[in-house]
Design a protein around this motif. Sequence first.
Motif, PDB file in Angstrom:
ATOM      1  N   GLU A 198       0.741  -1.151  -0.247  1.00 49.75           N
ATOM      2  CA  GLU A 198      -0.077   0.310  -0.418  1.00 49.75           C
ATOM      3  C   GLU A 198       0.451   1.038  -0.503  1.00 49.75           C
ATOM      4  O   GLU A 198       2.346   1.444   1.090  1.00 49.75           O
ATOM      5  N   GLN A 199       0.697   2.135  -0.619  1.00 56.37           N
ATOM      6  CA  GLN A 199       1.328   3.907  -0.858  1.00 56.37           C
ATOM      7  C   GLN A 199       1.115   4.183   0.581  1.00 56.37           C
ATOM      8  O   GLN A 199       2.066   5.065   0.292  1.00 56.37           O
ATOM      9  N   ILE A 200      -0.377   4.364   0.418  1.00 52.27           N
ATOM     10  CA  ILE A 200      -0.519   5.291   0.968  1.00 52.27           C
ATOM     11  C   ILE A 200      -0.333   4.951   3.623  1.00 52.27           C
ATOM     12  O   ILE A 200      -0.637   3.834   3.047  1.00 52.27           O
ATOM     13  N   PRO A 201       0.446   5.214   3.944  1.00 52.84           N
ATOM     14  CA  PRO A 201       0.333   4.604   4.778  1.00 52.84           C
ATOM     15  C   PRO A 201      -0.787   4.249   5.824  1.00 52.84           C
ATOM     16  O   PRO A 201      -1.517   5.390   6.074  1.00 52.84           O
ATOM     17  N   ALA A 202      -0.603   3.005   6.785  1.00 53.66           N
ATOM     18  CA  ALA A 202      -2.350   2.503   7.484  1.00 53.66           C
ATOM     19  C   ALA A 202      -2.941   3.382   8.285  1.00 53.66           C
ATOM     20  O   ALA A 202      -4.010   3.578   8.112  1.00 53.66           O
ATOM     21  N   ALA A 203      -2.324   4.114   8.706  1.00 56.49           N
ATOM     22  CA  ALA A 203      -2.985   5.226   9.500  1.00 56.49           C
ATOM     23  C   ALA A 203      -3.824   6.066   9.527  1.00 56.49           C
ATOM     24  O   ALA A 203      -4.651   5.970   9.608  1.00 56.49           O
ATOM     25  N   ALA A 204      -3.998   6.365   8.070  1.00 56.47           N
ATOM     26  CA  ALA A 204      -4.542   6.894   7.462  1.00 56.47           C
ATOM     27  C   ALA A 204      -6.025   5.871   6.401  1.00 56.47           C
ATOM     28  O   ALA A 204      -6.604   6.340   6.587  1.00 56.47           O
ATOM     29  N   GLY A 205      -5.854   4.875   6.455  1.00 53.96           N
ATOM     30  CA  GLY A 205      -6.824   3.948   6.533  1.00 53.96           C
ATOM     31  C   GLY A 205      -7.851   4.401   5.163  1.00 53.96           C
ATOM     32  O   GLY A 205      -8.784   3.699   5.375  1.00 53.96           O
ATOM     33  N   VAL A 206      -6.272   4.223   3.537  1.00 55.65           N
ATOM     34  CA  VAL A 206      -7.009   4.548   3.040  1.00 55.65           C
ATOM     35  C   VAL A 206      -6.528   3.167   1.911  1.00 55.65           C
ATOM     36  O   VAL A 206      -4.912   3.404   1.766  1.00 55.65           O
ATOM     37  N   TYR A 207      -7.420   2.745   1.615  1.00 52.69           N
ATOM     38  CA  TYR A 207      -6.910   1.095   0.726  1.00 52.69           C
ATOM     39  C   TYR A 207      -7.118   1.147   0.276  1.00 52.69           C
ATOM     40  O   TYR A 207      -7.907   1.329  -1.247  1.00 52.69           O
ATOM     41  N   GLN A 208      -6.226   0.575  -1.085  1.00 51.84           N
ATOM     42  CA  GLN A 208      -6.504   0.829  -2.866  1.00 51.84           C
ATOM     43  C   GLN A 208      -6.056  -0.712  -2.985  1.00 51.84           C
ATOM     44  O   GLN A 208      -6.982  -0.767  -4.326  1.00 51.84           O
TER      45      GLN A 208
ATOM     46  N   ASP B  39       1.521  -4.690   9.671  1.00 53.87           N
ATOM     47  CA  ASP B  39       2.019  -3.524   8.855  1.00 53.87           C
ATOM     48  C   ASP B  39       0.352  -3.110   8.209  1.00 53.87           C
ATOM     49  O   ASP B  39       0.336  -1.308   7.870  1.00 53.87           O
ATOM     50  N   PHE B  40      -0.521  -3.867   7.714  1.00 53.78           N
ATOM     51  CA  PHE B  40      -1.735  -3.466   6.443  1.00 53.78           C
ATOM     52  C   PHE B  40      -2.719  -2.352   6.908  1.00 53.78           C
ATOM     53  O   PHE B  40      -2.617  -1.652   6.543  1.00 53.78           O
ATOM     54  N   LEU B  41      -2.709  -2.305   8.344  1.00 51.68           N
ATOM     55  CA  LEU B  41      -3.836  -1.985   9.030  1.00 51.68           C
ATOM     56  C   LEU B  41      -3.415  -1.121  10.023  1.00 51.68           C
ATOM     57  O   LEU B  41      -2.059  -1.307  10.550  1.00 51.68           O
ATOM     58  N   TYR B  42      -4.070   0.202  10.646  1.00 53.39           N
ATOM     59  CA  TYR B  42      -3.327   0.402  12.024  1.00 53.39           C
ATOM     60  C   TYR B  42      -5.359   0.209  12.981  1.00 53.39           C
ATOM     61  O   TYR B  42      -5.404  -0.068  13.911  1.00 53.39           O
ATOM     62  N   ASN B  43      -5.618   1.500  12.557  1.00 56.88           N
ATOM     63  CA  ASN B  43      -6.776   2.038  13.232  1.00 56.88           C
ATOM     64  C   ASN B  43      -8.290   1.110  13.705  1.00 56.88           C
ATOM     65  O   ASN B  43      -8.258   0.226  14.418  1.00 56.88           O
TER      66      ASN B  43
ATOM     67  N   LEU C 298       2.449  -5.259  18.534  1.00 58.80           N
ATOM     68  CA  LEU C 298       1.200  -4.581  19.005  1.00 58.80           C
ATOM     69  C   LEU C 298       1.028  -3.114  19.769  1.00 58.80           C
ATOM     70  O   LEU C 298       0.718  -2.453  19.092  1.00 58.80           O
ATOM     71  N   SER C 299       1.866  -2.830  20.616  1.00 62.39           N
ATOM     72  CA  SER C 299       1.270  -1.881  21.967  1.00 62.39           C
ATOM     73  C   SER C 299       2.084  -0.901  20.442  1.00 62.39           C
ATOM     74  O   SER C 299       1.038   0.705  20.931  1.00 62.39           O
ATOM     75  N   THR C 300       2.092  -0.955  19.466  1.00 60.21           N
ATOM     76  CA  THR C 300       2.971   0.038  19.138  1.00 60.21           C
ATOM     77  C   THR C 300       1.338   0.256  18.105  1.00 60.21           C
ATOM     78  O   THR C 300       0.634   2.233  17.817  1.00 60.21           O
ATOM     79  N   VAL C 301       0.476  -0.447  17.822  1.00 58.57           N
ATOM     80  CA  VAL C 301      -1.140   0.003  17.133  1.00 58.57           C
ATOM     81  C   VAL C 301      -1.764  -0.025  17.778  1.00 58.57           C
ATOM     82  O   VAL C 301      -3.166  -0.650  18.169  1.00 58.57           O
ATOM     83  N   GLN C 302      -1.504  -0.337  19.396  1.00 60.85           N
ATOM     84  CA  GLN C 302      -2.597   0.235  20.236  1.00 60.85           C
ATOM     85  C   GLN C 302      -3.481  -0.573  20.799  1.00 60.85           C
ATOM     86  O   GLN C 302      -4.564  -0.634  20.765  1.00 60.85           O
ATOM     87  N   VAL C 303      -2.752  -2.042  20.664  1.00 59.03           N
ATOM     88  CA  VAL C 303      -3.604  -3.287  21.065  1.00 59.03           C
ATOM     89  C   VAL C 303      -2.388  -3.854  22.122  1.00 59.03           C
ATOM     90  O   VAL C 303      -1.960  -3.638  22.695  1.00 59.03           O
ATOM     91  N   ALA C 304      -4.003  -3.594  23.418  1.00 59.24           N
ATOM     92  CA  ALA C 304      -3.662  -4.328  25.088  1.00 59.24           C
ATOM     93  C   ALA C 304      -3.503  -5.909  25.060  1.00 59.24           C
ATOM     94  O   ALA C 304      -4.388  -6.012  24.202  1.00 59.24           O
ATOM     95  N   THR C 305      -2.048  -6.252  25.517  1.00 61.63           N
ATOM     96  CA  THR C 305      -2.002  -7.606  25.353  1.00 61.63           C
ATOM     97  C   THR C 305      -2.126  -8.481  27.270  1.00 61.63           C
ATOM     98  O   THR C 305      -1.754  -7.856  27.826  1.00 61.63           O
ATOM     99  N   VAL C 306      -3.080  -9.276  26.973  1.00 59.92           N
ATOM    100  CA  VAL C 306      -3.128 -10.027  28.337  1.00 59.92           C
ATOM    101  C   VAL C 306      -1.611 -10.612  28.686  1.00 59.92           C
ATOM    102  O   VAL C 306      -0.629 -10.998  28.336  1.00 59.92           O
ATOM    103  N   GLN C 307      -2.355 -10.917  30.032  1.00 56.56           N
ATOM    104  CA  GLN C 307      -0.326 -11.537  30.785  1.00 56.56           C
ATOM    105  C   GLN C 307      -0.239 -13.476  30.682  1.00 56.56           C
ATOM    106  O   GLN C 307       0.790 -13.741  29.933  1.00 56.56           O
ATOM    107  N   ALA C 308      -1.633 -14.412  30.028  1.00 55.72           N
ATOM    108  CA  ALA C 308      -1.391 -15.409  30.400  1.00 55.72           C
ATOM    109  C   ALA C 308      -1.186 -15.725  28.887  1.00 55.72           C
ATOM    110  O   ALA C 308      -1.616 -15.557  27.888  1.00 55.72           O
TER     111      ALA C 308
END
Length: 185
Positions: free
Chosen positions: A51-61, A98-102, A130-140
């Motif tokens: 994808e040419q546009i960064p995933a955070a923009a949410g514009v997929y071609q 990496d293909f996605l963000y939001n 995953l922390s970079t794309v704002q996903v909370a991870t569980v301990q177990a």
Amino acid sequence: MPKVGIIVGSTRPGRNGEAVARWVHELATKRGDAEYRLLDLRDFDLRHLDEQIPAAAGVYQHEHTKRWSAAIAPLDAYVFVTPEYNHSIPGALKDAIDFLYNEWADKAAGFVSYGVDGGVRSVGHLRDILSTVQVATVQAYVALSVATDFENFTDFRPAPQHEERLNLMLDQLLAWGSALQSLRG
């Protein structure tokens, strides 16, 4: 009812991940506490990030990115089933993230890993990514050894204690997935 994606993180021929993901899906579904969906990266035909546009923009071609986005966006939480390749995660899984963000943001993730040492280093790397794309991870998490949980290194035969650990991880995952719902609006 919460929606949880069980993501097969390897596309490699001869992979063990498919059998592991089916085991996770079967045991999770018996719980009756969420809608569990199997998502196999092979089914999405994701190429190396194209994808040419960064995933955070949410514009997929590309159609494959749109299909991947549509599969990930409605989920509340994820179980990543991942091997450990050279002390990390498979490149296909990194690209898929990496293909996605939001679509990932403000959701929870748990892990079932496998490898010579149980895949524990892949889980560490996934937590950082995953922390970079704002996903909370569980301990177990569940760590499966290819030497003891796979007969001849290929036929999946998990030791009985892994089911208890899987249920603990799913309990944490559903609690965090529900708690984060308010952030998603």
